[in-house]
Design an enzyme around this catalytic site. Structure first.
Site, PDB file in Angstrom:
ATOM      1  N   GLN A 318       0.821  -1.199   0.000  1.00  0.00           N
ATOM      2  CA  GLN A 318       0.000   0.000   0.000  1.00  0.00           C
ATOM      3  C   GLN A 318       0.862   1.259   0.000  1.00  0.00           C
ATOM      4  OE1 GLN A 318      -0.140  -2.734   1.946  1.00  0.00           O
ATOM      5  NE2 GLN A 318      -2.021  -2.755   3.167  1.00  0.00           N
ATOM      6  N   GLN A 340      -0.674  -0.045  -5.652  1.00  0.00           N
ATOM      7  CA  GLN A 340      -1.724  -0.420  -4.695  1.00  0.00           C
ATOM      8  C   GLN A 340      -2.127   0.800  -3.870  1.00  0.00           C
ATOM      9  OE1 GLN A 340      -0.833  -3.824  -2.271  1.00  0.00           O
ATOM     10  NE2 GLN A 340      -2.590  -3.534  -0.940  1.00  0.00           N
ATOM     11  N   ASP A 341      -3.446   1.056  -3.813  1.00  0.00           N
ATOM     12  CA  ASP A 341      -3.994   2.148  -2.985  1.00  0.00           C
ATOM     13  C   ASP A 341      -3.566   3.543  -3.451  1.00  0.00           C
ATOM     14  OD1 ASP A 341      -4.937   0.012  -1.582  1.00  0.00           O
ATOM     15  OD2 ASP A 341      -4.140   0.610   0.350  1.00  0.00           O
ATOM     16  N   ASP A 362      -6.929  -2.268  -5.531  1.00  0.00           N
ATOM     17  CA  ASP A 362      -7.748  -1.384  -4.687  1.00  0.00           C
ATOM     18  C   ASP A 362      -7.344   0.079  -4.848  1.00  0.00           C
ATOM     19  OD1 ASP A 362      -8.691  -3.833  -3.740  1.00  0.00           O
ATOM     20  OD2 ASP A 362      -7.438  -3.792  -1.954  1.00  0.00           O
ATOM     21  N   ARG A 430     -14.151  -4.733  -4.923  1.00  0.00           N
ATOM     22  CA  ARG A 430     -14.377  -5.771  -3.916  1.00  0.00           C
ATOM     23  C   ARG A 430     -14.709  -5.094  -2.595  1.00  0.00           C
ATOM     24  NH1 ARG A 430      -8.725  -8.434  -1.859  1.00  0.00           N
ATOM     25  NH2 ARG A 430      -7.465  -6.546  -1.683  1.00  0.00           N
TER      26      ARG A 430
END
Length: 525
Positions: A318, A340-341, A362, A430
């Protein structure tokens, strides 16, 4: 957003209809009678019964104000205990989580006070919609504190000390205030804000901007770093609109716009020319929250023609490029680059127009009420064995008025993924939290998106019946909903009335505040 966050508090679900009915009946002055109607009656009854602000509520509005005050008292109490405990911390990870949590709890107290002041007295200064937004933020802050402790494997002692039933008390107020929203028209107009002057209404569309301060790496401006200019703006006497022109250049720094530094406007020289970049990550010892290259908390923040980047890379987990918790904020013609993130739409009401978002896992996540309109979403090549997931929305209470809406945009493969698209699976979203809510409206979905569309959380059945994922009139090679997931919470939306709930006009009440910014937008479908 963490890859393995567990849900800490399973909230009791009360439908808005039922709650509205019981609170519409003949009122009682008995606290126990009122508390029995809330999702969390035990902490309600106990803390209200022991509150120094206790009085006999004659009406639902009295009970609401009393419930907010009790939540403030408990949050202040938790903060005091945490400060005492914090003196004994010597572990680096504990200190990192503790620092985040103190900031987040301070903001929670701010949001609760803002709600109490706005709803109190004969002259109200906020709408019920405003209050629900601020209460949603207050609860999100606590969940973010908890998430950070998990990411860095910190003892739950810090978090449990700070929680102190605050989450349950805020959840109760969300349910109480939610009744008022249900009673109002869904097309309610909220009035124009006073925070942008008439002369500033075309600011974000103007090619020439008269700046209060100029940032330039070559020394030709007032400051060489963006943070120095932001700090100077924080010292101004009046929190009126303040324009900072960030000239072309790569600014390697992490910036923060504090909670009390409002009306900041960053204007760059184009997303290819003005770049603010950092490389913090969870793999590097930061929480997801504190990994952000840019952390924005001040109200009414606006940015134009800037790239926010995090170069930690996919191996570091992240790593946030931009984290925003700015209420009534706008990002226009900006880019957000990471893996990520990438983009943490943490909380409050936000609007993104004609922006570019790059990432893998994500990479649009958080618990704001946010609309991304006319944006380009580029999925990058993930690590071997990974799948890509565009969204992970974090709504954890059924009464939070939050959600991610992606409208009239495009989902495509980034240049590094395009040649190997078939080797990796890509999903629209998700469920990070139990009531996760995301919709794609009238958006182009290229062939990289999996036919099933959506992904379960860690192969579990978590939240599949309580989430709300919707698609409405999308187009492109992967737009068919024929093979989509069969979850109870998935909706192939056919009604324009249903889809309209997730537009600028409804989800973020944009017609009441976006016209003043000058940014182009479509209020409906």
């Amino acid at each position: 957003m963490a890859m393995s966050i567990n849900l800490f508090v399973m909230l009791i679900v009360f439908s808005a209809t039922t709650f509205s009915t019981v609170l519409s009946k003949k009122s009682s002055t008995d606290i126990n009678w009122w508390c029995k109607k809330t999702p969390h009656p035990e902490p309600c009854n106990y803390f209200m019964g022991h509150s120094r602000h206790r009085f006999a509520p004659k009406h639902r509005s009295d009970f609401r104000k009393m419930a907010v005050q009790v939540a403030i008292d408990r949050a202040l109490n938790a903060q005091r205990h945490a400060l005492q405990q914090g003196r004994n911390l010597d572990n680096k990870c504990q200190k990192a989580v503790f620092s985040d949590c103190l900031k987040l709890y301070d903001n929670t107290i701010t949001q609760l006070n803002r709600t109490l002041q706005g709803l109190g007295g004969t002259k109200r200064s906020c709408t019920d919609f405003d209050a629900q937004t601020w209460l949603s933020t207050a609860l999100t802050n606590i969940e973010t504190c908890r998430a950070g402790s998990l990411e860095l494997n910190v003892s739950d002692t810090i978090v449990s000390t700070m929680s102190n039933n605050v989450s349950e008390l805020i959840s109760n107020v969300l349910a109480i205030n939610g009744v008022y929203l249900d009673e109002q028209s869904k097309n309610h107009e909220y009035g124009f804000p006073s925070w942008v002057s008439k002369q500033g209404r075309k600011l974000l569309q103007s090619s020439s901007v008269k700046a209060n301060l100029v940032v330039a790496k070559d020394g030709s401006g007032n400051y060489r770093t963006v943070q120095s200019a932001i700090n100077a703006a924080a010292r101004r006497r009046s929190m009126t609109r303040f324009i900072i022109h960030v000239k072309r250049g790569v600014y390697r720094e992490n910036i923060e716009v504090a909670n009390n530094n409002n009306n900041i406007i960053l204007v760059g020289d184009g997303m290819r020319n003005t770049i603010i970049t950092g490389s913090r990550s969870v793999g590097g010892g930061f929480t997801t929250y504190s990994s952000a290259t840019a952390g924005i908390d001040g109200l009414h923040f606006m940015a134009r023609d800037i790239t926010f980047s995090n170069t930690a890379g996919p191996q570091k987990g992240q790593a946030v490029a931009l984290r925003s918790a700015s209420d009534l904020s706008v990002f226009y013609r900006c880019a957000f680059q990471g893996y990520q993130d990438t983009l943490m739409v943490h909380s409050q009401r936000q609007f993104y127009r004609e922006c570019y978002i790059y990432g893998t896992v994500d990479f649009i996540f958080g618990n704001a009420a946010v609309v991304l309109q006319n944006c380009l979403i580029y999925v990058r090549r993930p690590l071997k064995g990974q799948v890509s997931v565009i969204t992970a929305q974090g709504r954890n209470d059924p009464y939070q008025n939050t959600g991610i809406s992606i409208h009239n945009s495009q989902v495509r493969a980034a240049p590094d993924l395009k040649p190997v698209t078939r080797a990796f699976r890509t999903y629209l979203g998700r469920p990070w939290m139990e009531y996760s809510r995301t919709v794609f409206l009238q958006t182009y979905l290229d062939s990289l998106v999996s036919p099933v569309g959506w992904l379960a959380w860690n192969r579990s059945k978590f939240a599949l019946s309580t989430l709300y994922y919707g698609e409405y009139k999308n187009f492109g090679p992967a737009s068919s909903t024929k093979y989509r997931v069969k979850w109870a919470g998935f909706h192939a939306i056919t009604s324009p009335n249903v889809a309209s709930r997730f537009t600028v006009g409804s989800l973020i009440a944009g017609t009441s505040w976006l016209p003043a910014t000058g940014v182009p937008f479509a209020s409906g479908l």
